[in-house]
Design an enzyme around this catalytic site. Structure first.
Site, short mmCIF file in Angstrom:
data_model
loop_
_atom_site.label_atom_id
_atom_site.label_comp_id
_atom_site.label_asym_id
_atom_site.label_seq_id
_atom_site.Cartn_x
_atom_site.Cartn_y
_atom_site.Cartn_z
N HIS A 383 0.80 -1.22 0.00
CA HIS A 383 0.00 0.00 0.00
C HIS A 383 0.84 1.27 0.00
CE1 HIS A 383 -3.76 1.89 -0.12
NE2 HIS A 383 -4.42 1.18 0.79
N ASP A 387 -2.30 1.71 -4.55
CA ASP A 387 -3.53 2.05 -3.85
C ASP A 387 -4.62 1.01 -4.14
OD1 ASP A 387 -2.48 4.36 -2.71
OD2 ASP A 387 -2.97 5.57 -4.47
#
Length: 411
Positions: A383, A387
């Site tokens: 992450h 995304d």
């Protein structure tokens, strides 16, 4: 005193110039190693430019709004002579007459030569001054880098583990047995632990209908083997779908540099295949340049590396250079898994078992319930750079390629 010229770093394969958006430092200011000196922008991305040295800013060569070519000198800083010859170690003076004051002064001097990233890691790992002094710097003039700190932590952990073996909190009795980890298992444990520490993992799931894919393979596997002398498993078909999805979303095929400030985009697509070994260990051999191979080439690549892995014939080149990994948990009868990213990659796909399930299909005469073949796909991604939107659409694209497999294509 020594003068250092700072140049605009490379920000991408196609980027030849940047626009200076904002100076964050002015002439006369003190700047630390890796501290941001300016913000720049391109037609694709906005970036921060860190200083490669600590010192005092002597000259800023451009105005905000100017265009600067990649590699051009944009600022000049002055560093002290002590910065040139192993600054941290030379600043440390042992003075037993006042240990507390000496340690405080030494800590302050060392702190001046550490980048913000290194300071953060040292703080998170609760390293004390004595431990920091033991770290051997591999950076410019002996500076301590992120990897130096992480290697020190790992080596210290291994030494502690060897000197003080950890025993389970469960009490040992006559029915308990202690099993020493072999070398490969120790390496796997270290790699997995470091991956979870490095990357914030997020996992997404889809459940594609692979009925057409299963039917096509069943109808063509014997013909394929007769023509190419290669077994056609589901793995090369899956690799083909993954490669096509990576071509659609190339920012999945990246890694993060050690400073955690740059993304390295890989043009070659090298697919790692997690393979279970007879001794219950795991290894990830790699199919190099999978984006240049057709289904025959992928089948040959998969069969070759899996056979070499299971017969302990892999070369060092066979297990390096991966940019994306696939782990088939379905081979063990599992529905799905939450795989751990194979560093320095940023994503890994787990494939579950293929199972028949009732499904509702829409027809011109209304909805009907039929038996179809489904499987779960789960994508774990980093992450920091991937995304949820990118991870989600990439995973769905793999699913789409599997669901829409051309059942009429010939071998």
């Amino acid at each position: 005193m020594n003068i250092i010229e700072l140049t605009i770093p490379k920000l991408g394969e196609s980027v030849s110039e940047v626009t200076l958006s904002k100076w964050l430092k002015q002439v006369g200011d003190t700047i630390q190693l890796d501290e941001t000196i300016a913000e720049v922008s391109t037609d694709k991305v906005d970036s921060e430019v860190p200083s490669t040295h600590a010192g005092i800013i002597k000259e800023l060569k451009f105005e905000e709004g100017d265009t600067i070519a990649i590699g051009d000198v944009f600022a000049v800083i002055e560093i002290s002579n002590s910065d040139v010859t192993n600054p941290i170690k030379e600043e440390v003076v042992v003075d037993n007459s006042n240990t507390e004051i000496n340690k405080k002064e030494t800590s302050t001097k060392i702190d001046q030569f550490l980048s913000p990233l290194v300071k953060r890691i040292i703080k998170e790992e609760n390293l004390n001054l004595d431990e920091v002094l033991k770290i051997k710097g591999s950076g410019y003039n002996g500076r301590i880098s992120k990897n130096d700190v992480l290697n020190f932590i790992n080596n210290t952990s291994e030494q502690t583990s060897n000197d003080n073996p950890v025993i389970s909190s469960a009490s040992l009795n006559g029915n308990s047995e202690i099993i020493e980890m072999d070398k490969m298992r120790l390496l796997i444990a270290k790699h997995m632990k470091n991956s979870k520490k490095t990357s914030p993992h997020v996992t997404a799931y889809v459940e594609p209908d692979v009925t057409n894919l299963v039917k096509w393979r069943e109808a063509n596997k014997d013909k394929f083997e007769a023509k190419y002398n290669q077994k056609l498993t589901f793995t090369p078909i899956l690799v083909d779908c993954v490669v096509r999805a990576i071509k659609d979303f190339p920012l999945i095929n990246v890694s993060v540099d050690e400073t955690e400030t740059k993304i390295i985009k890989h043009n070659d697509i090298n697919i790692g295949i997690a393979t279970a070994l007879p001794n219950n260990n795991l290894i990830v051999p790699v199919i190099k340049n999978a984006n240049t191979l057709n289904l025959e080439g992928l089948a040959k690549g998969v069969n070759t590396i899996v056979d070499k892995a299971r017969n302990n014939k892999l070369s060092p080149d066979d297990i390096t250079g991966g940019t994306f990994t696939i782990s088939n948990v379905g081979v063990f009868g599992n529905l799905m898994g939450t795989p751990i990213i194979n560093q320095p990659e940023v994503a890994i796909l787990a494939t579950g078992v293929i199972k028949k399930k009732p499904a509702v299909l829409e027809t011109e005469y209304g909805d009907i319930v039929v038996v179809r073949q489904f499987m779960y796909l789960s994508l774990s991604f980093d992450h920091r750079v991937v995304d949820g939107s990118l991870g989600g659409v990439f995973l769905k694209r793999i699913s789409d390629y599997m669901e829409n497999w051309d059942i009429n294509q010939s071998i």
